[in-house]
Design a protein around this motif. Structure first.
Motif, mmCIF file in Angstrom:
data_model
loop_
_atom_site.group_PDB
_atom_site.id
_atom_site.type_symbol
_atom_site.label_atom_id
_atom_site.label_comp_id
_atom_site.label_asym_id
_atom_site.label_seq_id
_atom_site.Cartn_x
_atom_site.Cartn_y
_atom_site.Cartn_z
ATOM 1 N N VAL A 28 -18.455 70.195 122.392
ATOM 2 C CA VAL A 28 -19.341 69.176 121.836
ATOM 3 C C VAL A 28 -19.879 68.357 123.003
ATOM 4 N N LEU A 29 -21.197 68.386 123.187
ATOM 5 C CA LEU A 29 -21.859 67.673 124.286
ATOM 6 C C LEU A 29 -22.556 66.444 123.715
ATOM 7 N N ILE A 30 -22.124 65.264 124.147
ATOM 8 C CA ILE A 30 -22.621 63.995 123.594
ATOM 9 C C ILE A 30 -23.623 63.383 124.556
ATOM 10 N N ASP A 31 -24.827 63.144 124.089
ATOM 11 C CA ASP A 31 -25.875 62.522 124.897
ATOM 12 C C ASP A 31 -25.623 61.021 124.972
ATOM 13 N N ASP A 32 -25.287 60.548 126.164
ATOM 14 C CA ASP A 32 -25.048 59.106 126.353
ATOM 15 C C ASP A 32 -26.043 58.506 127.338
ATOM 16 N N LEU B 42 -11.234 72.214 120.665
ATOM 17 C CA LEU B 42 -12.328 71.283 120.879
ATOM 18 C C LEU B 42 -12.322 70.757 122.314
ATOM 19 N N ARG B 43 -13.490 70.857 122.964
ATOM 20 C CA ARG B 43 -13.710 70.234 124.269
ATOM 21 C C ARG B 43 -14.942 69.357 124.162
ATOM 22 N N VAL B 44 -14.808 68.105 124.556
ATOM 23 C CA VAL B 44 -15.888 67.131 124.421
ATOM 24 C C VAL B 44 -16.341 66.705 125.812
ATOM 25 N N TYR B 45 -17.671 66.734 126.019
ATOM 26 C CA TYR B 45 -18.262 66.279 127.276
ATOM 27 C C TYR B 45 -19.299 65.191 126.977
ATOM 28 N N PHE B 46 -19.393 64.235 127.872
ATOM 29 C CA PHE B 46 -20.479 63.257 127.830
ATOM 30 C C PHE B 46 -21.555 63.720 128.805
ATOM 31 N N THR C 179 -23.971 62.330 130.647
ATOM 32 C CA THR C 179 -24.160 61.683 131.941
ATOM 33 C C THR C 179 -23.048 62.097 132.894
ATOM 34 N N GLY C 180 -23.413 62.825 133.945
ATOM 35 C CA GLY C 180 -22.425 63.325 134.883
ATOM 36 C C GLY C 180 -21.618 64.496 134.367
ATOM 37 N N VAL C 181 -21.945 64.995 133.184
ATOM 38 C CA VAL C 181 -21.196 66.078 132.526
ATOM 39 C C VAL C 181 -19.696 65.748 132.591
ATOM 40 N N ARG C 182 -19.367 64.563 132.120
ATOM 41 C CA ARG C 182 -17.989 64.059 132.201
ATOM 42 C C ARG C 182 -17.185 64.526 130.993
ATOM 43 N N PRO C 183 -16.073 65.250 131.215
ATOM 44 C CA PRO C 183 -15.243 65.653 130.070
ATOM 45 C C PRO C 183 -14.483 64.458 129.514
#
Length: 783
Positions: free
Chosen positions: A100-104, A151-155, A157-161
């Protein structure tokens, strides 16, 4: 064969599973018989037991006896399982991965139009919608994904896990996070996740985003790599593809140098989004001064459709001023930095040399002479052909005759030639007048005023005939023997309202109202046909010519380097009725100044090249404008101006500019799709003396996340289609977990087997079935 073990059985058997892990089960036994023998034995047992019970106790119902048979068969099956030593085998597996890639990024702080309330509640931003989706009901959306996937979650900005591994921890982290990314590298983030060595290749990448990519590779480029890896991209669109509410002023155009007390038109375009039909105020003011100099009310048009706005203003001070045109900010606007534009304008006071000639002292001549003599900006000389010789001695402005030498005539800026007798002008006067207008050495302004005796009929076959903006052989003057009792109020055309000389009011509405309320005119020379290129500035409101168009009252024609203005009436003096010189003087002084704009070229340079702004963002068009202060230098061709634009790296592009409809000396053009960098532009054609006019401007990369604010649905759909994934709207996001591909679990360890045949529940069940069978048989006397 293995099957997934439900959570409740894991808890019953005390088999803990970490996040992202699961358990699969299978059955093993030590049954010695081959399958065919086992099947034969089972079939024989069923037939034997059923037949045996059907023959016993015939007074008992058949259903009752079949129930007893089923219990007996259950006891046989349990006995067989005990003999076979049935055992439950367990294996620990890793669930297929889902990212899950969250756009921040900061664009997620945008409040979309569909989410706005009257109070513009900030809680309805894109980020808060995303956060609500992921955190409501203790993270139910994430838990639905985590049930079947690791589940793996990334933000973004900076592809931060995410620092957390379980859903509750991830929910808390999201709840206390906020958008911070100053740019959105969505395509780069997807590629980084695909290349992340810390995890196995995921079944799918789920991006919760507005789809805006401001830097780096685009999502469709990342989708190609995801397709080759067999990883589909699934998008949940957060936001709206409708543009944000905004008012923007662009393309501000105004003369760089103007006359004192002349009407200066500040023209710009107002582009509205989300405000269609709303009345907005646009004001003109001097920089660092809050007092408005001019103000107009206009109605915002449909989205992205510019509306032309004109603010007329009369500068009353000499000097160089920085003027600002600004549209009043509206509630709900996404940004207000683009609500204003500024321009520097130099205001000058110049003395204009005017020659006024008439055959006889008509009312038009008298009132014009008196008014122009009183104007401090005009140096007037007059010629009255029927006057006594003593007239020139009594009036300091009067000449004894029309200038016969070319040099004497060329000393004037504007010549007003009324109903004059060509025989008394001198043999070379018509030719000198034609050169006065036509030749680049002068390019003067000539006003021809029709009369009942000479103009224009007597000027046929003279050099002045070709200067007239109509066919002088077909004119029809009013019948001199008929008294004209019905007048008409001259009506300005659209071109006339755009002409500086016609600006009788301080606003366009006021100008229209003044023209509609002026006293009527009576005498009119009927001009049946105008020449190509002639421009009608004032027309008859009702009478039509042979071509079906209203009869012209005032016409303009560009001839060579100069202008010729023709009045088909000599009764503008009637505009003085009950108003004095107010509108009569305003019209004539403004027209004279407009006809001699070349005066401003003496100190301001032959031409000026300008842009509507000094800084642009990449992708925005650059609007170029060339104004010839001396219209004598303007090319005759409507596309006769070429500007060379030098781009970064020394490459050049040529842009052809075209003449505007309102002014002969103004050319405009557009440079499309410039890349980022510093630019310099200069006039390549026509050839100008001295240093070529030039202008510098900058094209920059988008300065912020808010350069583009519309959710890019098209980009997300294309990326999903290329990679084999899907796009979901925010409203349909709950369906996503059920639609994800199943993936394949990976075994990671074997757990100790769990024997079932010797467990106490099995023995209890066997004993219970025996007791139930005995009780049922006892009740029916079958023991």
């Amino acid at each position: 064969m293995s099957h997934n073990l439900p959570d409740w059985i894991e808890r019953l058997l005390d088999i803990p599973a970490a996040a992202g892990e699961g358990t699969v089960w299978g059955i093993e036994s030590a049954w010695p018989w081959p399958p065919w023998a086992t099947l034969l034995f089972a079939a024989t047992a069923v037939v034997f037991v059923v037949v045996l019970y059907l023959r016993q106790g015939r007074r008992v119902s058949q259903t009752y006896r079949l129930t007893l048979a089923a219990i007996r068969l259950g006891l046989v099956a349990l006995a067989m399982s005990m003999i076979a030593q049935v055992t439950l085998t367990l294996k620990r597996t890793e669930l297929p991965g889902a990212v899950v890639l969250i756009d921040d990024s900061l664009s997620m702080t945008v409040v979309d139009r569909m989410n706005r309330t009257d109070a513009d509640d900030a809680d309805l931003s894109r980020w808060n919608l995303l956060r609500t989706l992921l955190t409501e009901r203790d993270g139910a959306w994430l838990r639905n994904v985590a049930e079947d996937y690791k589940l793996r979650v990334y933000f973004l900005t900076g592809v931060r896990p995410s620092r957390q591994r379980d859903v509750p921890g991830i929910v808390e982290e999201i709840r206390f996070s906020a958008p911070s990314g100053e740019n959105t590298r969505l395509g780069e983030a997807i590629i980084a996740v695909l290349d992340d060595p810390r995890g196995t290749s995921p079944v799918a990448i789920i991006a919760l985003t507005d789809g805006i990519n401001t830097d780096g590779r685009w999502p469709v480029e990342a989708a190609e790599k995801a397709r080759r890896r067999g990883v589909p991209l699934w998008f949940v669109g957060i936001g709206s593809d409708r543009p944000l509410r905004d008012l923007k002023l662009t393309d501000l155009m105004v003369d760089d140098v103007v006359f004192l007390d002349d009407v200066v038109n500040f023209e710009c375009k107002l582009t509205a989004v989300g405000f269609e039909g709303r009345k907005v105020s646009i004001v003109l003011r001097e920089k660092d001064k809050p007092e408005p100099l001019a103000e107009v009310q206009t109605t915002a048009g449909p989205d992205d459709r510019p509306v032309l706005v004109r603010l007329p203003y009369r500068p009353n001070r000499v000097g160089r001023f920085e003027y600002i045109v600004e549209v009043e900010p509206q509630k709900g606007e996404s940004q207000t930095e683009n609500n204003r534009q500024s321009r520097a304008v130099e205001v000058r006071k110049e003395k204009i040399r005017v020659l006024l000639a008439w055959a006889y002292p008509s009312f038009e001549f008298r009132y014009l002479r008196n008014m122009l003599q009183r104007d401090e900006t005009i140096s007037l000389h007059t010629v009255l052909q029927d006057a006594d010789p003593e007239y020139a001695e009594q009036d300091a402005a009067a000449l004894r005759g029309f200038p016969s030498r070319r040099e004497e005539l060329f000393a004037y800026d504007v010549v007003i030639l009324g109903d004059t007798d060509p025989a008394l002008l001198g043999p070379g006067a018509p030719e000198n007048l034609a050169e006065f207008v036509d030749q680049p050495a002068k390019g003067g302004g000539l006003v021809l005023i029709a009369g009942g005796k000479f103009m224009p009929a007597v000027y046929l076959d003279t050099p002045l005939e070709r200067l007239m903006p109509f066919d002088a052989r077909n004119v029809r003057p009013p019948n001199p023997d008929k008294v004209i009792t019905k007048g008409f109020v001259a009506r300005p055309t659209d071109l006339g309202l755009a002409s500086p000389g016609m600006q009788l009011g301080d606003t366009l509405e006021e100008t229209k109202r003044i023209w509609a309320g002026l006293p009527p005119l009576y005498w009119l020379l009927e001009l049946p046909g105008t020449k190509p290129g002639a421009r009608v500035l004032l027309e008859h409101p009702t009478r039509l010519g042979p071509d079906g168009r209203p009869l012209p009252v005032v016409l303009l024609q560009y001839v060579g380097a100069g202008k010729v203005l023709f009045h088909a009436t000599d009764e503008t003096w009637r505009w003085r009725y009950r108003a004095g010189d107010l509108y009569f003087a305003r019209y004539w002084v403004q027209t004279i100044r407009w006809l001699c704009r070349s005066k401003l070229a003496e100190a301001g340079g032959p031409a000026a090249l300008s842009t509507d702004r000094r800084e642009y963002e990449q992708g925005e068009p650059v609007r170029l404008r060339v104004r010839f202060a001396d219209e004598r230098l303007a090319p005759a061709e409507d596309d006769g101006v070429t500007v060379v634009v030098e781009s970064p790296g020394g490459k050049t592009r040529r842009v052809v500019l075209h003449r505007t409809t309102a002014e002969r000396g103004v050319f405009q053009g557009k440079l499309d799709r410039p890349v980022a960098g510093d630019y310099r532009a200069w006039i390549a054609a026509p050839e100008l003396k001295g240093r070529r006019p030039s202008v510098d401007f900058l094209v920059a990369l988008p300065a912020s996340e808010f350069a583009r604010t519309r959710m890019d649905v098209a980009e997300m759909r294309r990326a999903a289609e290329i990679s084999g994934g899907r796009y979901f709207s925010f409203e349909a996001a709950d369906q996503l977990a059920r639609e994800l591909p199943p993936g394949r679990r990976t075994p990671i360890e074997s757990l100790p087997p769990a024997p079932l045949w010797n467990r106490w529940p099995v023995l209890a069940l066997f004993l219970g079935l025996l007791i139930v069978e005995w009780v049922l048989r006892k009740r029916r006397g079958m023991v």
